[in-house]
Design a protein around this motif. Sequence first.
Motif, PDB file in Angstrom:
ATOM      1  N   VAL A   6      -8.199  19.991  50.630  1.00  0.00           N
ATOM      2  CA  VAL A   6      -8.375  19.726  49.209  1.00  0.00           C
ATOM      3  C   VAL A   6      -7.033  19.220  48.687  1.00  0.00           C
ATOM      4  CG1 VAL A   6      -7.920  22.121  48.538  1.00  0.00           C
ATOM      5  CG2 VAL A   6      -9.166  20.638  47.001  1.00  0.00           C
ATOM      6  N   VAL A   7      -7.065  18.080  48.003  1.00  0.00           N
ATOM      7  CA  VAL A   7      -5.838  17.477  47.478  1.00  0.00           C
ATOM      8  C   VAL A   7      -6.022  17.201  45.995  1.00  0.00           C
ATOM      9  CG1 VAL A   7      -5.139  16.449  49.673  1.00  0.00           C
ATOM     10  CG2 VAL A   7      -6.601  15.153  48.152  1.00  0.00           C
ATOM     11  N   GLY A   8      -4.922  17.264  45.257  1.00  0.00           N
ATOM     12  CA  GLY A   8      -5.013  17.006  43.828  1.00  0.00           C
ATOM     13  C   GLY A   8      -3.675  17.142  43.139  1.00  0.00           C
ATOM     14  N   ASP A   9      -3.747  17.213  41.813  1.00  0.00           N
ATOM     15  CA  ASP A   9      -2.540  17.332  40.996  1.00  0.00           C
ATOM     16  C   ASP A   9      -1.726  18.572  41.360  1.00  0.00           C
ATOM     17  OD1 ASP A   9      -3.269  15.065  39.571  1.00  0.00           O
ATOM     18  OD2 ASP A   9      -4.237  16.194  37.971  1.00  0.00           O
ATOM     19  N   PHE A  10      -2.387  19.619  41.799  1.00  0.00           N
ATOM     20  CA  PHE A  10      -1.711  20.886  42.079  1.00  0.00           C
ATOM     21  C   PHE A  10      -0.868  20.854  43.346  1.00  0.00           C
ATOM     22  CE2 PHE A  10      -6.155  21.032  43.291  1.00  0.00           C
ATOM     23  CZ  PHE A  10      -6.084  21.249  44.659  1.00  0.00           C
ATOM     24  N   ASN A  11      -1.069  19.853  44.219  1.00  0.00           N
ATOM     25  CA  ASN A  11      -0.248  19.751  45.438  1.00  0.00           C
ATOM     26  C   ASN A  11       0.245  18.324  45.692  1.00  0.00           C
ATOM     27  OD1 ASN A  11      -2.567  18.488  46.360  1.00  0.00           O
ATOM     28  ND2 ASN A  11      -2.994  19.963  47.971  1.00  0.00           N
ATOM     29  N   ASN A  12       0.367  17.556  44.619  1.00  0.00           N
ATOM     30  CA  ASN A  12       0.837  16.164  44.691  1.00  0.00           C
ATOM     31  C   ASN A  12       0.013  15.314  45.657  1.00  0.00           C
ATOM     32  OD1 ASN A  12       2.978  16.411  42.813  1.00  0.00           O
ATOM     33  ND2 ASN A  12       4.179  17.465  44.361  1.00  0.00           N
ATOM     34  N   TRP A  13      -1.281  15.631  45.755  1.00  0.00           N
ATOM     35  CA  TRP A  13      -2.217  14.875  46.591  1.00  0.00           C
ATOM     36  C   TRP A  13      -1.802  14.882  48.058  1.00  0.00           C
ATOM     37  CZ3 TRP A  13      -6.783  13.399  44.435  1.00  0.00           C
ATOM     38  CH2 TRP A  13      -6.847  13.473  43.044  1.00  0.00           C
ATOM     39  N   ASN A  14      -1.129  15.944  48.476  1.00  0.00           N
ATOM     40  CA  ASN A  14      -0.657  16.072  49.849  1.00  0.00           C
ATOM     41  C   ASN A  14      -1.532  17.082  50.600  1.00  0.00           C
ATOM     42  OD1 ASN A  14       0.727  16.487  52.227  1.00  0.00           O
ATOM     43  ND2 ASN A  14       2.725  16.700  51.256  1.00  0.00           N
ATOM     44  N   PRO A  15      -2.202  16.656  51.669  1.00  0.00           N
ATOM     45  CA  PRO A  15      -3.088  17.578  52.391  1.00  0.00           C
ATOM     46  C   PRO A  15      -2.355  18.652  53.199  1.00  0.00           C
ATOM     47  CG  PRO A  15      -3.042  15.462  53.497  1.00  0.00           C
ATOM     48  CD  PRO A  15      -2.260  15.305  52.217  1.00  0.00           C
ATOM     49  N   LYS A  16      -1.055  18.475  53.388  1.00  0.00           N
ATOM     50  CA  LYS A  16      -0.296  19.467  54.158  1.00  0.00           C
ATOM     51  C   LYS A  16      -0.308  20.809  53.415  1.00  0.00           C
ATOM     52  CE  LYS A  16       4.012  20.142  56.610  1.00  0.00           C
ATOM     53  NZ  LYS A  16       5.299  19.587  56.971  1.00  0.00           N
ATOM     54  N   GLY A  17      -0.761  21.840  54.092  1.00  0.00           N
ATOM     55  CA  GLY A  17      -0.822  23.159  53.485  1.00  0.00           C
ATOM     56  C   GLY A  17      -2.079  23.424  52.685  1.00  0.00           C
ATOM     57  N   SER A  18      -2.976  22.463  52.617  1.00  0.00           N
ATOM     58  CA  SER A  18      -4.206  22.666  51.848  1.00  0.00           C
ATOM     59  C   SER A  18      -5.461  22.414  52.693  1.00  0.00           C
ATOM     60  CB  SER A  18      -4.222  21.769  50.612  1.00  0.00           C
ATOM     61  OG  SER A  18      -4.213  20.407  50.993  1.00  0.00           O
ATOM     62  N   THR A  19      -5.306  22.585  53.996  1.00  0.00           N
ATOM     63  CA  THR A  19      -6.435  22.408  54.906  1.00  0.00           C
ATOM     64  C   THR A  19      -7.366  23.606  54.790  1.00  0.00           C
ATOM     65  OG1 THR A  19      -5.038  21.162  56.420  1.00  0.00           O
ATOM     66  CG2 THR A  19      -7.072  22.058  57.326  1.00  0.00           C
ATOM     67  N   LEU A  20      -8.659  23.334  54.767  1.00  0.00           N
ATOM     68  CA  LEU A  20      -9.653  24.393  54.700  1.00  0.00           C
ATOM     69  C   LEU A  20     -10.011  24.837  56.113  1.00  0.00           C
ATOM     70  CD1 LEU A  20     -12.011  22.934  51.933  1.00  0.00           C
ATOM     71  CD2 LEU A  20      -9.961  24.326  51.675  1.00  0.00           C
TER      72      LEU A  20
ATOM     73  N   ASP B  29     -15.872  20.847  36.994  1.00  0.00           N
ATOM     74  CA  ASP B  29     -15.978  21.213  35.577  1.00  0.00           C
ATOM     75  C   ASP B  29     -16.218  19.990  34.705  1.00  0.00           C
ATOM     76  OD1 ASP B  29     -15.576  23.981  36.059  1.00  0.00           O
ATOM     77  OD2 ASP B  29     -13.422  23.649  36.153  1.00  0.00           O
ATOM     78  N   ARG B  30     -15.609  18.889  35.097  1.00  0.00           N
ATOM     79  CA  ARG B  30     -15.827  17.611  34.407  1.00  0.00           C
ATOM     80  C   ARG B  30     -15.253  16.507  35.301  1.00  0.00           C
ATOM     81  NH1 ARG B  30     -10.995  15.979  31.750  1.00  0.00           N
ATOM     82  NH2 ARG B  30      -9.490  17.663  31.603  1.00  0.00           N
ATOM     83  N   PHE B  31     -15.406  15.263  34.858  1.00  0.00           N
ATOM     84  CA  PHE B  31     -14.882  14.113  35.597  1.00  0.00           C
ATOM     85  C   PHE B  31     -14.007  13.294  34.663  1.00  0.00           C
ATOM     86  CE2 PHE B  31     -18.543  15.507  37.849  1.00  0.00           C
ATOM     87  CZ  PHE B  31     -18.212  15.358  39.173  1.00  0.00           C
ATOM     88  N   GLN B  32     -12.966  12.677  35.236  1.00  0.00           N
ATOM     89  CA  GLN B  32     -12.009  11.912  34.437  1.00  0.00           C
ATOM     90  C   GLN B  32     -11.644  10.631  35.173  1.00  0.00           C
ATOM     91  OE1 GLN B  32      -8.822  14.211  32.586  1.00  0.00           O
ATOM     92  NE2 GLN B  32      -7.351  12.823  33.550  1.00  0.00           N
ATOM     93  N   TRP B  33     -11.612   9.532  34.426  1.00  0.00           N
ATOM     94  CA  TRP B  33     -11.251   8.249  35.020  1.00  0.00           C
ATOM     95  C   TRP B  33      -9.790   8.272  35.445  1.00  0.00           C
ATOM     96  CZ3 TRP B  33     -13.598   4.302  37.104  1.00  0.00           C
ATOM     97  CH2 TRP B  33     -12.852   3.152  37.412  1.00  0.00           C
ATOM     98  N   ASN B  34      -9.521   7.729  36.627  1.00  0.00           N
ATOM     99  CA  ASN B  34      -8.164   7.651  37.148  1.00  0.00           C
ATOM    100  C   ASN B  34      -7.895   6.196  37.522  1.00  0.00           C
ATOM    101  OD1 ASN B  34      -6.117   7.556  39.382  1.00  0.00           O
ATOM    102  ND2 ASN B  34      -5.972   9.726  38.864  1.00  0.00           N
ATOM    103  N   ASP B  35      -6.966   5.544  36.817  1.00  0.00           N
ATOM    104  CA  ASP B  35      -6.653   4.140  37.066  1.00  0.00           C
ATOM    105  C   ASP B  35      -6.108   3.905  38.463  1.00  0.00           C
ATOM    106  OD1 ASP B  35      -7.515   3.144  34.614  1.00  0.00           O
ATOM    107  OD2 ASP B  35      -5.568   3.463  33.660  1.00  0.00           O
TER     108      ASP B  35
ATOM    109  N   GLU C  96     -13.670   7.736  39.011  1.00  0.00           N
ATOM    110  CA  GLU C  96     -13.614   9.014  38.342  1.00  0.00           C
ATOM    111  C   GLU C  96     -13.262  10.097  39.350  1.00  0.00           C
ATOM    112  OE1 GLU C  96     -17.359   9.683  36.332  1.00  0.00           O
ATOM    113  OE2 GLU C  96     -16.439   9.087  34.458  1.00  0.00           O
ATOM    114  N   ASN C  97     -12.339  10.958  38.963  1.00  0.00           N
ATOM    115  CA  ASN C  97     -11.973  12.084  39.796  1.00  0.00           C
ATOM    116  C   ASN C  97     -12.603  13.358  39.225  1.00  0.00           C
ATOM    117  OD1 ASN C  97     -10.413  10.793  41.690  1.00  0.00           O
ATOM    118  ND2 ASN C  97      -8.485  11.202  40.654  1.00  0.00           N
TER     119      ASN C  97
END
Length: 98
Positions: free
Chosen positions: A30-44, A81-87, A92-93
């Motif tokens: 899972v990647v996102g704002d909370f980990n700078n879109w880096n999959p390292k350390g966020s593998t399920l 929870d919702r979706f937001q456009w990302n340029d 939409e993310n």
Amino acid sequence: MAIAKQYLKTKPICKVTFTVPAENAKKVAVVGDFNNWNPKGSTLKKLKNGTFKGTFDLPKENAYEFKYLVDGNYVSETEADRFQWNDFAGSENPVLEV
């Protein structure tokens, strides 16, 4: 796909559990704002039933854009929870609000 949230009373943290059914996948993160879109350390972790699952501590009172990275391909959470456009992404993310 599913997201479960558990708010802690003693800390400003929410334990967020991500569950992704991907029986044929080799690797899911899972990647996102909370980990700078880096999959390292966020593998399920892959469970015996083919579902990938992982729990992360995220600061409360925030909103995070995120996606799953399934074998190198971005996949959106349908139950966000919702979706937001990302340029930058040109789409939409999903957004997680904790």
